[in-house]
Scaffold this motif. Structure first.
Motif, PDB file in Angstrom:
ATOM      1  N   ASN A  11       0.876  -1.173   0.000  1.00 53.31           N
ATOM      2  CA  ASN A  11       0.000   0.000   0.000  1.00 53.31           C
ATOM      3  C   ASN A  11       0.908   1.216   0.000  1.00 53.31           C
ATOM      4  OD1 ASN A  11      -1.802   2.069   0.448  1.00 53.31           O
ATOM      5  ND2 ASN A  11      -2.518   1.338   2.436  1.00 53.31           N
ATOM      6  N   GLY A  12       0.987   1.913  -1.143  1.00 57.11           N
ATOM      7  CA  GLY A  12       1.870   3.063  -1.212  1.00 57.11           C
ATOM      8  C   GLY A  12       1.836   3.703  -2.580  1.00 57.11           C
ATOM      9  N   HIS A  13       2.626   4.758  -2.739  1.00 51.41           N
ATOM     10  CA  HIS A  13       2.702   5.456  -4.011  1.00 51.41           C
ATOM     11  C   HIS A  13       3.527   4.628  -4.988  1.00 51.41           C
ATOM     12  CE1 HIS A  13       3.894   8.447  -7.011  1.00 51.41           C
ATOM     13  NE2 HIS A  13       2.810   9.112  -6.643  1.00 51.41           N
ATOM     14  N   PRO A  14       3.006   4.334  -6.191  1.00 51.87           N
ATOM     15  CA  PRO A  14       3.713   3.424  -7.104  1.00 51.87           C
ATOM     16  C   PRO A  14       5.150   3.820  -7.396  1.00 51.87           C
ATOM     17  CG  PRO A  14       1.473   3.788  -7.873  1.00 51.87           C
ATOM     18  CD  PRO A  14       1.686   4.711  -6.703  1.00 51.87           C
ATOM     19  N   ALA A  15       5.398   5.077  -7.759  1.00 53.65           N
ATOM     20  CA  ALA A  15       6.751   5.473  -8.136  1.00 53.65           C
ATOM     21  C   ALA A  15       7.708   5.355  -6.951  1.00 53.65           C
ATOM     22  CB  ALA A  15       6.743   6.903  -8.678  1.00 53.65           C
ATOM     23  N   GLN A  16       7.274   5.778  -5.760  1.00 55.94           N
ATOM     24  CA  GLN A  16       8.147   5.704  -4.584  1.00 55.94           C
ATOM     25  C   GLN A  16       8.465   4.265  -4.215  1.00 55.94           C
ATOM     26  OE1 GLN A  16       6.091   7.943  -1.580  1.00 55.94           O
ATOM     27  NE2 GLN A  16       6.578   9.932  -2.495  1.00 55.94           N
TER      28      GLN A  16
END
Length: 296
Positions: A243-248
């Motif tokens: 669960n997180g920002h794809p790029a990061q």
């Protein structure tokens, strides 16, 4: 007829690193390697003025130097070269259309450099219909492989893992095929990453919802990957759902990777340099080579 690996050259450190990587990839794939240098100038019969020969002379010199370098380092590779009198982006898009993949050099952490300005590089990536691989200036053969037992760089150790980002809502056959093939060619492990985004809150009900969403995402990814595991039974596959920002998260996942594979939605007739937010971000910040694979 075999499609070649094509690399764009200008003699810079970025493009020479890209040429080295492209030669190794051509060997892995058993394909010829084609070197391309694009420059804007007059056609051969346009004028007899000596000063107009300068662009053609320097283009030839760049290609000859690269051919000598690659012939010495990779004598098994079937090499050819071409000077193209067209604007860089146009020439590379056309050359890339005939390639198995197009390889370009780029500067680490500061956008694109070398033989193309930033806008030209983005335009090339956004319009090429075949996979494009971006290689940083400091890439070396040993960077593709894990360190030896003493922690020293080595060209004899196994390849680092390949990482691929997957959208389970719209999985791309082209992206998954490229990632599995790349891992198989290297006898490297493959990390398949899927990112979903939902706020993490402290209330128990929200934690339960997050856990349920995580479980659903894991099942969806497993279902997407299952047929590819069967097609490539020799590839060791690891699945990661976060669960997180794809790029990061992709940036974190590629800390020790040898290659990152991401998709780019091909949009017919779209103008400008649109590549998609995730592809755009990883092109500028991921240190390992990045493969951008167009898909429908």
């Amino acid at each position: 007829m075999l499609r070649p690996v094509v690399v764009g050259l200008d003699g810079s450190r970025e493009s020479l690193a890209a040429a080295d990587w492209a030669a190794r990839e051509a060997l892995r794939r058993g394909l010829p390697l084609r070197l391309v240098h694009a420059y804007e100038g007059l056609p051969p019969d346009a004028s007899d003025l000596p000063e107009l020969e300068a662009p053609r002379y320097w283009a030839g010199r760049i290609l000859r130097a690269a051919l000598d370098r690659l012939n010495e380092r990779y004598p098994q590779v079937d090499l050819s070269s071409e000077q193209i009198v067209r604007p860089a982006a146009e020439a590379l898009v056309r050359a890339g259309a005939q390639a198995e993949l197009l390889v370009l050099g780029s500067r680490a952490f500061s956008g694109f450099g070398g033989f193309m300005a930033g806008s030209v590089a983005l335009a090339t990536v956004a319009h090429v219909t075949r996979p494009v691989v971006l290689v940083r200036a400091d890439q070396a053969p040993e960077d593709e492989r894990i360190p030896d037992p003493a922690g020293r760089p080595s060209v004899r150790e196994p390849y680092r893992e390949v990482v691929v980002g997957v959208d389970t809502g719209h999985p791309s056959e082209e992206v998954l095929r490229f990632a599995f093939e790349s891992a198989a060619l290297r006898v490297a492990p493959l990390l398949v990453v899927h990112l979903w985004q939902q706020p993490r809150l402290s209330r128990p009900a929200d934690e339960e919802a997050n856990a349920a969403a995580q479980a659903v995402a894991e099942k969806e990814l497993a279902a997407v990957v299952r047929p590819w595991r069967e097609k490539f039974p020799t590839v060791g596959v690891r699945e990661l759902v976060e669960n997180g920002h794809p790029a990061q998260e992709l940036l974190h996942a590629t800390t020790d990777a040898g290659l990152l594979v991401v998709g780019r939605k091909a949009r017919a007739g779209r103008l400008g340099t649109h590549t998609g937010p995730v592809a755009h971000a990883v092109m500028h910040h991921v240190h390992c080579p990045v493969a951008i694979v167009p898909h429908t």
